[in-house]
Enzyme design. Sequence first.
Site, PDB file in Angstrom:
ATOM      1  NE  ARG A  23       3.082   4.570  -7.838  1.00  0.00           N
ATOM      2  CZ  ARG A  23       4.284   4.014  -8.006  1.00  0.00           C
ATOM      3  NH1 ARG A  23       4.831   3.291  -7.057  1.00  0.00           N
ATOM      4  NH2 ARG A  23       4.937   4.205  -9.113  1.00  0.00           N
ATOM      5  CB  THR A  24       0.780   1.942  -0.459  1.00  0.00           C
ATOM      6  OG1 THR A  24       0.448   1.622  -1.803  1.00  0.00           O
ATOM      7  CG2 THR A  24      -0.403   1.691   0.438  1.00  0.00           C
ATOM      8  CE  LYS A  58      14.963 -10.975  16.655  1.00  0.00           C
ATOM      9  NZ  LYS A  58      14.547 -10.204  17.820  1.00  0.00           N
ATOM     10  NE  ARG A 117       1.623  -3.102  -0.685  1.00  0.00           N
ATOM     11  CZ  ARG A 117       1.906  -2.233  -1.655  1.00  0.00           C
ATOM     12  NH1 ARG A 117       3.088  -2.228  -2.213  1.00  0.00           N
ATOM     13  NH2 ARG A 117       0.991  -1.360  -2.055  1.00  0.00           N
ATOM     14  CG  HIS A 136      -3.807  -1.782  -3.080  1.00  0.00           C
ATOM     15  ND1 HIS A 136      -3.875  -0.918  -2.008  1.00  0.00           N
ATOM     16  CD2 HIS A 136      -2.596  -1.569  -3.665  1.00  0.00           C
ATOM     17  CE1 HIS A 136      -2.747  -0.225  -1.943  1.00  0.00           C
ATOM     18  NE2 HIS A 136      -1.955  -0.599  -2.932  1.00  0.00           N
TER      19      HIS A 136
HETATM   20  N1   CP Z   1      -0.107   1.604  -5.684  1.00  0.00           N
HETATM   21  C1   CP Z   1       0.806   0.855  -5.108  1.00  0.00           C
HETATM   22  O1   CP Z   1       0.501  -0.149  -4.467  1.00  0.00           O
HETATM   23  O2   CP Z   1       2.102   1.277  -5.296  1.00  0.00           O
HETATM   24  P1   CP Z   1       3.305   0.944  -4.315  1.00  0.00           P
HETATM   25  O3   CP Z   1       3.643  -0.514  -4.514  1.00  0.00           O
HETATM   26  O4   CP Z   1       4.428   1.868  -4.751  1.00  0.00           O
HETATM   27  O5   CP Z   1       2.833   1.194  -2.916  1.00  0.00           O
END
Ligand code: CP
Length: 308
Positions: A56-57, A85, A106, A134
Amino acid sequence: MKEGGFKGRDIISIRDFSKSELLYVLKIAKQIEKNPNPNLLKEKILSTLFFEPSTRTRLSFTAAMERLGGQVMGFATPGVSSVKKGETLWDTIKMVEQYADVIAMRHPIEGSARLAAEAASIPIINCGDGSNQHPTQTLVDLYTIQKTKGKLDGLKVGMLGDLKYGRTVHSLAIALSHFSTTFYFISPEALKMPKEYIDELKEKKIKYEEVVELKKVSKELDVLYVTRVQKERFPDPVEYEKYKDFYKLDKSLLPFIKKDLKIMHPLPRVGEISPELDETPHAVYFEQAGNGIPVREALLALVLGKIK
Ligand code: CP
């Protein structure tokens, strides 16, 4: 934060947003959704650095940037980058900022987004740092609640599942504490909301209840925010096995909820919600994922200074 307003600003924690700033991002997202501008971010480049898996993100950031005329480069797994590396996160950021105007990252380690922001001279957007925060998901969640419930203020919100490791519940609880929310934290004893978040709610005199059984509180709820048990965060796989199937929502829940309850789920589901609920008016989790586009379009346009 690099300067006042949103231009050049890092998006690291939802704690960095005032209530009026949260509402402002939602307002811009609504405007962009209504009046798309395919040239707004022309000649801008987003780099997506994902050291952990995502659907999603990462994809909604990609769609958001491309729909506004910008371009995207990056990696979906660190195995294809020079991290493999031995390059440090600090150096990776110093390299990528030579090529991009904004970074969406992320990373599995708490605090990594803050470190990246210290290294970078361009905005860093935290797309999840370990179990910590998040913030862009929270803005998507607020947008979804506002759209489906018609308001944010005064709702009764249940958060169910892995509240210990779930970064989306941590961020959302902080954000909703601006909106006179009553919280119901529904989890096994071992996966309760961490003390620091409970203490914060107590200090703000926010009403909350902690329960194990969903049906004890389900009739009260306006929103039920379901999360997956986060296998990847458990230090002991035996513990994960104990809790992975703790909650399984299906149609047997329907007599025990309000007619207009909205069920959300920000993450990949792995059995917490039966697909038989998908066709009910309660399920808004697919719409919630779709809302990732206007909200992330708004954030990109704001941090890149294309909307004031
Ligand atoms: N909402 C969320 O973090 O989903 P993803 O891990 O699919 O990005």
